[in-house]
Design a protein around this motif. Structure first.
Motif, PDB file in Angstrom:
ATOM      1  N   MET A  77     -64.029   9.588  53.358  1.00 46.19           N
ATOM      2  CA  MET A  77     -63.916   8.369  51.864  1.00 46.19           C
ATOM      3  C   MET A  77     -65.465   8.366  51.320  1.00 46.19           C
ATOM      4  SD  MET A  77     -62.510   5.542  51.554  1.00 46.19           S
ATOM      5  CE  MET A  77     -62.437   4.542  50.248  1.00 46.19           C
ATOM      6  N   ILE A  78     -66.256   9.025  51.363  1.00 52.03           N
ATOM      7  CA  ILE A  78     -67.228   9.836  50.255  1.00 52.03           C
ATOM      8  C   ILE A  78     -66.915  10.605  49.799  1.00 52.03           C
ATOM      9  CG2 ILE A  78     -69.744   9.892  50.415  1.00 52.03           C
ATOM     10  CD1 ILE A  78     -70.067   7.771  52.139  1.00 52.03           C
ATOM     11  N   ARG A  79     -66.096  11.788  50.451  1.00 49.49           N
ATOM     12  CA  ARG A  79     -65.964  12.515  50.085  1.00 49.49           C
ATOM     13  C   ARG A  79     -65.045  12.157  48.177  1.00 49.49           C
ATOM     14  NH1 ARG A  79     -64.444  18.151  52.881  1.00 49.49           N
ATOM     15  NH2 ARG A  79     -65.666  19.385  52.399  1.00 49.49           N
ATOM     16  N   ILE A  80     -64.186  11.775  49.035  1.00 55.02           N
ATOM     17  CA  ILE A  80     -62.861  11.160  48.063  1.00 55.02           C
ATOM     18  C   ILE A  80     -63.583  10.747  47.056  1.00 55.02           C
ATOM     19  CG2 ILE A  80     -61.132   9.804  47.520  1.00 55.02           C
ATOM     20  CD1 ILE A  80     -60.253  10.114  50.179  1.00 55.02           C
ATOM     21  N   ILE A  81     -64.500   9.695  47.142  1.00 51.72           N
ATOM     22  CA  ILE A  81     -65.597   9.306  45.635  1.00 51.72           C
ATOM     23  C   ILE A  81     -65.835  10.313  45.528  1.00 51.72           C
ATOM     24  CG2 ILE A  81     -67.258   7.725  45.588  1.00 51.72           C
ATOM     25  CD1 ILE A  81     -66.113   6.307  47.394  1.00 51.72           C
ATOM     26  N   ALA A  82     -66.455  11.665  45.698  1.00 52.22           N
ATOM     27  CA  ALA A  82     -67.431  12.705  45.319  1.00 52.22           C
ATOM     28  C   ALA A  82     -66.819  13.462  44.533  1.00 52.22           C
ATOM     29  CB  ALA A  82     -68.555  13.726  45.667  1.00 52.22           C
ATOM     30  N   VAL A  83     -65.455  13.536  44.404  1.00 57.06           N
ATOM     31  CA  VAL A  83     -64.306  14.317  44.206  1.00 57.06           C
ATOM     32  C   VAL A  83     -64.136  13.319  42.564  1.00 57.06           C
ATOM     33  CG1 VAL A  83     -61.842  15.244  44.183  1.00 57.06           C
ATOM     34  CG2 VAL A  83     -63.380  15.939  46.089  1.00 57.06           C
ATOM     35  N   LEU A  84     -63.218  12.396  43.119  1.00 56.88           N
ATOM     36  CA  LEU A  84     -63.379  11.546  42.131  1.00 56.88           C
ATOM     37  C   LEU A  84     -64.265  11.697  40.997  1.00 56.88           C
ATOM     38  CD1 LEU A  84     -61.548   8.329  43.403  1.00 56.88           C
ATOM     39  CD2 LEU A  84     -60.325  10.476  42.161  1.00 56.88           C
ATOM     40  N   LEU A  85     -65.469  11.038  41.298  1.00 57.54           N
ATOM     41  CA  LEU A  85     -66.468  11.120  40.270  1.00 57.54           C
ATOM     42  C   LEU A  85     -66.873  12.357  39.566  1.00 57.54           C
ATOM     43  CD1 LEU A  85     -69.475   9.272  42.082  1.00 57.54           C
ATOM     44  CD2 LEU A  85     -68.559   8.425  39.817  1.00 57.54           C
ATOM     45  N   ALA A  86     -66.802  13.474  40.094  1.00 56.80           N
ATOM     46  CA  ALA A  86     -66.524  15.393  39.826  1.00 56.80           C
ATOM     47  C   ALA A  86     -65.883  15.517  38.979  1.00 56.80           C
ATOM     48  CB  ALA A  86     -66.919  16.272  40.721  1.00 56.80           C
ATOM     49  N   ILE A  87     -64.144  14.808  38.712  1.00 58.36           N
ATOM     50  CA  ILE A  87     -62.923  15.102  37.771  1.00 58.36           C
ATOM     51  C   ILE A  87     -64.194  14.244  36.574  1.00 58.36           C
ATOM     52  CG2 ILE A  87     -60.774  14.057  37.620  1.00 58.36           C
ATOM     53  CD1 ILE A  87     -60.403  14.820  40.437  1.00 58.36           C
ATOM     54  N   TRP A  88     -63.973  12.877  37.065  1.00 56.12           N
ATOM     55  CA  TRP A  88     -64.550  11.705  36.173  1.00 56.12           C
ATOM     56  C   TRP A  88     -65.619  12.571  35.303  1.00 56.12           C
ATOM     57  CZ3 TRP A  88     -69.407   9.395  35.589  1.00 56.12           C
ATOM     58  CH2 TRP A  88     -68.795   8.473  33.683  1.00 56.12           C
ATOM     59  N   LEU A  89     -66.614  12.917  35.370  1.00 55.83           N
ATOM     60  CA  LEU A  89     -67.769  14.067  34.597  1.00 55.83           C
ATOM     61  C   LEU A  89     -67.017  15.005  33.890  1.00 55.83           C
ATOM     62  CD1 LEU A  89     -70.941  14.016  34.378  1.00 55.83           C
ATOM     63  CD2 LEU A  89     -70.696  15.271  36.067  1.00 55.83           C
ATOM     64  N   ALA A  90     -65.978  15.635  34.424  1.00 57.20           N
ATOM     65  CA  ALA A  90     -66.039  16.583  33.747  1.00 57.20           C
ATOM     66  C   ALA A  90     -64.422  16.562  32.986  1.00 57.20           C
ATOM     67  CB  ALA A  90     -65.008  18.542  34.736  1.00 57.20           C
TER      68      ALA A  90
END
Length: 51
Positions: free
Chosen positions: A1-14
């Protein structure tokens, strides 16, 4: 679950950074166009005064 949130945060930042860059480039293109038109008008006016 944390990995999915981290990926979503990275996409949002990009996307945020990409949006800021695109918005900046749009304004630079508008300023460049205005300066180009101003230079063309100045050249046309100067060209007419020489003849």
């Amino acid at each position: 679950m944390i990995r999915i949130i981290a990926v979503l945060l990275a996409i949002w930042l990009a996307l945020t950074i990409l949006g800021a860059v695109v918005k900046g480039l749009v304004w630079l293109a508008v300023i460049g166009g205005v300066l180009f038109l101003g230079t063309a008008a100045y050249g046309a006016i100067k060209g007419k005064s020489r003849t």
